[in-house]
Design a protein around this motif. Structure first.
Motif, PDB file in Angstrom:
ATOM      1  N   ALA A  72       0.833  -1.212   0.000  1.00 20.27           N
ATOM      2  CA  ALA A  72       0.000   0.000   0.000  1.00 20.27           C
ATOM      3  C   ALA A  72       0.863   1.255   0.000  1.00 20.27           C
ATOM      4  O   ALA A  72       0.475   2.295   0.522  1.00 20.27           O
ATOM      5  N   ARG A  73       2.029   1.156  -0.598  1.00 17.47           N
ATOM      6  CA  ARG A  73       2.988   2.266  -0.585  1.00 17.47           C
ATOM      7  C   ARG A  73       2.395   3.526  -1.209  1.00 17.47           C
ATOM      8  O   ARG A  73       1.726   3.477  -2.238  1.00 17.47           O
ATOM      9  N   GLY A  74       2.649   4.672  -0.568  1.00 17.89           N
ATOM     10  CA  GLY A  74       2.248   5.962  -1.113  1.00 17.89           C
ATOM     11  C   GLY A  74       0.920   6.497  -0.616  1.00 17.89           C
ATOM     12  O   GLY A  74       0.650   7.695  -0.724  1.00 17.89           O
ATOM     13  N   GLY A 111       4.959  -3.420   4.738  1.00 18.25           N
ATOM     14  CA  GLY A 111       3.846  -4.374   4.736  1.00 18.25           C
ATOM     15  C   GLY A 111       3.651  -5.112   3.423  1.00 18.25           C
ATOM     16  O   GLY A 111       3.506  -4.484   2.369  1.00 18.25           O
ATOM     17  N   GLN A 112       3.614  -6.445   3.509  1.00 17.79           N
ATOM     18  CA  GLN A 112       3.444  -7.290   2.328  1.00 17.79           C
ATOM     19  C   GLN A 112       2.151  -8.107   2.373  1.00 17.79           C
ATOM     20  O   GLN A 112       1.910  -8.941   1.511  1.00 17.79           O
ATOM     21  N   VAL A 113       1.320  -7.851   3.390  1.00 26.87           N
ATOM     22  CA  VAL A 113       0.098  -8.640   3.550  1.00 26.87           C
ATOM     23  C   VAL A 113      -1.111  -7.920   2.955  1.00 26.87           C
ATOM     24  O   VAL A 113      -1.856  -8.492   2.145  1.00 26.87           O
ATOM     25  N   LEU A 114      -1.323  -6.677   3.335  1.00 25.93           N
ATOM     26  CA  LEU A 114      -2.508  -5.937   2.906  1.00 25.93           C
ATOM     27  C   LEU A 114      -2.254  -5.224   1.583  1.00 25.93           C
ATOM     28  O   LEU A 114      -1.424  -4.307   1.507  1.00 25.93           O
ATOM     29  N   GLU A 115      -2.959  -5.625   0.549  1.00 26.90           N
ATOM     30  CA  GLU A 115      -2.863  -4.983  -0.757  1.00 26.90           C
ATOM     31  C   GLU A 115      -3.503  -3.595  -0.709  1.00 26.90           C
ATOM     32  O   GLU A 115      -4.355  -3.314   0.142  1.00 26.90           O
ATOM     33  N   LYS A 116      -3.117  -2.746  -1.635  1.00 22.83           N
ATOM     34  CA  LYS A 116      -3.646  -1.385  -1.669  1.00 22.83           C
ATOM     35  C   LYS A 116      -5.166  -1.384  -1.811  1.00 22.83           C
ATOM     36  O   LYS A 116      -5.859  -0.573  -1.149  1.00 22.83           O
ATOM     37  N   ASP A 117      -5.708  -2.247  -2.638  1.00 17.14           N
ATOM     38  CA  ASP A 117      -7.166  -2.307  -2.818  1.00 17.14           C
ATOM     39  C   ASP A 117      -7.871  -2.726  -1.533  1.00 17.14           C
ATOM     40  O   ASP A 117      -8.981  -2.257  -1.243  1.00 17.14           O
ATOM     41  N   ALA A 167      -8.538   7.271   9.163  1.00 13.31           N
ATOM     42  CA  ALA A 167      -7.927   8.030   8.072  1.00 13.31           C
ATOM     43  C   ALA A 167      -6.958   7.192   7.259  1.00 13.31           C
ATOM     44  O   ALA A 167      -6.812   7.390   6.056  1.00 13.31           O
ATOM     45  N   HIS A 168      -6.275   6.242   7.915  1.00 14.55           N
ATOM     46  CA  HIS A 168      -5.288   5.436   7.192  1.00 14.55           C
ATOM     47  C   HIS A 168      -4.950   4.176   7.974  1.00 14.55           C
ATOM     48  O   HIS A 168      -5.087   4.134   9.207  1.00 14.55           O
ATOM     49  N   ILE A 169      -4.502   3.160   7.234  1.00 10.90           N
ATOM     50  CA  ILE A 169      -4.023   1.904   7.818  1.00 10.90           C
ATOM     51  C   ILE A 169      -2.605   1.678   7.319  1.00 10.90           C
ATOM     52  O   ILE A 169      -2.367   1.670   6.114  1.00 10.90           O
ATOM     53  N   MET A 170      -1.672   1.521   8.239  1.00  5.46           N
ATOM     54  CA  MET A 170      -0.277   1.248   7.871  1.00  5.46           C
ATOM     55  C   MET A 170       0.135  -0.108   8.418  1.00  5.46           C
ATOM     56  O   MET A 170      -0.171  -0.457   9.569  1.00  5.46           O
TER      57      MET A 170
END
Length: 399
Positions: A72-74, A111-117, A167-170
C-alpha cells in the motif's frame, strides 16, 4: 572579560574540538563493518536477500536488501493531514513495535500482507443495503470500517452523527532468521490513524467545515475498528498464526505545526484470536515557544527561551527558533529544534554551528536527546545531534 571576548574564546575551543572529531573520523575510529549476511526469503518465488551487518543504533531495525516496497505504498501521503503526522505515524509505529519485536533479532520490511485495494476498501464507509444494491456489491464486499451514512438529516447532522474516524491503515512486517538461513514472517504491526477533526463540505466545491471528535470517542471507535482488523487478519493465511500488534494514532488537525500522537496499542500472541487488553500511551507533542508549553511545561519552556535568546544575540538577520518536543508520561523524552537563518559564507555557517552546539550542551538537561537542524535558503547547513547523557554531541556540517 566582555561578552565578545568570551564568545571568541568559546568559538576557538569549539573549533579545536570539531577538528579533533574530523581527524578521528578520517583515521577510522568508527565501528568496523562485518560481512553482510545472505539469506533466502519467499516472496512468490524463493529469492536471495541480504541482512546488512551494521546497525546504526539499537533503536533502529535493520532492513532487508533488496528493499521491497509495501503493498500500500504511497497512500499515507494523501491520507494524513501534515508531514509531521506522516513522520510520527511511521517512526512511532516502529517505536511501539520494539515492545514485542526486538531490533536485536527482528528485521524490518514494509507491509506485504494488505494490498492497496484491501486497505482502500477497509477505509471506506460501511454501505447500507440500498447502497450495496446501487453499487452492485455483495454483502461480502461491504468491508468499510468507517460508519455508515444513511443520508437522513441535514449535511451537518449526518457528518456529526457519523464522522470519518479511520484516516489510514499502515502495515509493518518483522522477520526473523531460521536455522536453515531463511527468513520468516514473525510479526505484523498495524497502525490505525484516526481523525481528531472530521472535515466535510455542505456542497461540492463549497467551503470546508469541521467537526471536532471528542478524545473518548476517538479511542472508543478506534478500539472497535481494531477488533475488526484483528479478526480479518486472523482469517488470512499469512497472518492466522502470527503475533500482531495494533496501535491507535490520533492525527493532528490540518493546521497543526506539531504531530499527533499514539494513544494506545494492543498485542495478540500467535495463539490469540481476538483483542483482550489495551495499553494506554501518555504521549504528546508540544511546540516551543507557545502558550501551551508555558502553561504545561514551564521549566522546559524556560530552558528553551533562554537558548532561543542566546541564539538571537549571535546574528542580526535571525529568523526564528522553533522546537517540537515529545513528552512521554509527562516527561520530556526528545526535542527537535529548527533554526532557519541566512548565511553569507561557509565560515559563517561553521562558526554559528559551533556556537549553537555549545548552547545545546549548556542550556538543556543532559538526559534529553536533542536534534538541531540549521537551515538556510540553500537547504540544510548543519545537523547537531546530542544523545541522552552524551558528553559530546555529533555535529555534521554539510558541504
Amino acid at each position: 572579560m566582555n561578552l565578545q571576548n568570551k564568545r571568541w574564546l568559546f568559538l576557538k575551543r569549539k573549533w579545536f574540538l570539531l577538528a579533533v572529531s574530523i581527524v578521528l573520523l578520517l583515521t577510522g575510529c568508527a565501528p568496523a563493518l562485518q560481512k553482510d549476511d545472505e539469506v533466502t526469503q519467499e516472496n512468490g518465488d524463493e529469492q536471495t536477500a541480504v541482512i546488512p551487518s551494521y546497525q546504526i543504533s539499537e533503536n533502529y531495525y535493520r532492513t532487508i536488501v533488496p528493499f521491497e516496497p509495501g503493498k500500500a505504498r504511497g497512500m499515507v501521503v494523501s491520507n494524513l493531514n501534515t508531514r509531521f503526522d506522516i513522520i510520527e505515524f511511521e517512526t512511532g509505529l516502529m517505536r511501539i513495535a520494539q515492545e514485542n519485536f526486538s531490533p536485536d533479532d527482528h528485521f524490518f520490511q514494509e507491509g506485504q500482507v494488505l494490498e492497496k485495494d484491501v486497505v482502500r476498501s477497509w477505509m471506506r464507509r460501511k454501505y447500507t443495503d440500498a447502497q450495496l444494491k446501487e453499487n452492485e456489491l455483495t454483502p461480502e464486499e461491504n468491508l468499510g470500517l468507517n460508519p455508515v451514512d444513511n443520508g437522513k438529516g441535514s449535511v451537518d447532522e449526518r457528518n456529526e452523527r457519523a464522522p470519518i474516524y479511520l484516516a489510514h491503515i499502515m502495515e509493518h512486517n518483522y522477520l526473523t532468521k531460521k536455522d536453515d538461513n531463511s527468513l520468516q514472517l514473525d510479526g505484523v504491526v498495524i497502525g490505525l490513524a484516526l481523525n481528531s477533526v472530521h472535515y466535510y463540505q455542505r456542497e461540492q466545491y463549497g467551503a470546508q467545515y469541521e467537526f471536532t471528535i471528542p478524545d473518548e470517542t476517538i479511542e472508543e471507535e478506534g478500539k472497535k475498528i481494531a477488533d475488526q482488523v484483528a479478526s480479518r487478519l486472523r482469517a488470512m493465511d499469512k497472518t492466522k498464526d502470527i503475533p500482531i500488534t495494533i496501535a491507535l494514532f490520533k492525527q493532528a488537525p490540518q493546521n497543526s505545526v506539531v504531530a499527533g500522537n499514539f494513544i494506545a496499542y494492543t498485542h495478540l500472541d500467535a495463539g490469540d484470536q481476538e483483542v483482550n487488553d489495551w495499553k494506554n500511551l501518555d504521549e504528546e507533542y508540544v511546540l516551543f515557544p507557545s502558550a501551551a508549553a508555558e502553561e504545561a511545561h514551564r521549566e522546559d519552556a524556560t530552558y528553551f527561551l533562554n537558548f532561543k535568546q542566546d541564539v538571537e544575540e549571535y546574528f542580526n538577520n535571525f529568523n526564528g527558533v522553533v522546537g517540537r518536543a515529545l513528552y512521554s508520561g509527562g516527561e520530556l523524552s526528545s526535542l527537535k529544534i529548527e533554526i532557519p537563518i541566512q548565511f553569507y559564507g561557509k565560515a559563517e555557517a561553521i562558526g554559528f554551528t559551533q556556537f549553537v552546539t555549545g548552547l545545546v550542551m549548556e542550556h538543556f538537561p543532559a538526559y534529553v536527546p536533542i536534534e538541531v537542524s540549521i537551515t538556510s535558503t540553500s537547504g540544510t547547513e548543519a545537523l547537531i545531534v546530542k544523545e541522552a547523557n552524551a558528553e559530546e554531541p555529533f555535529v555534521h556540517i554539510y558541504e
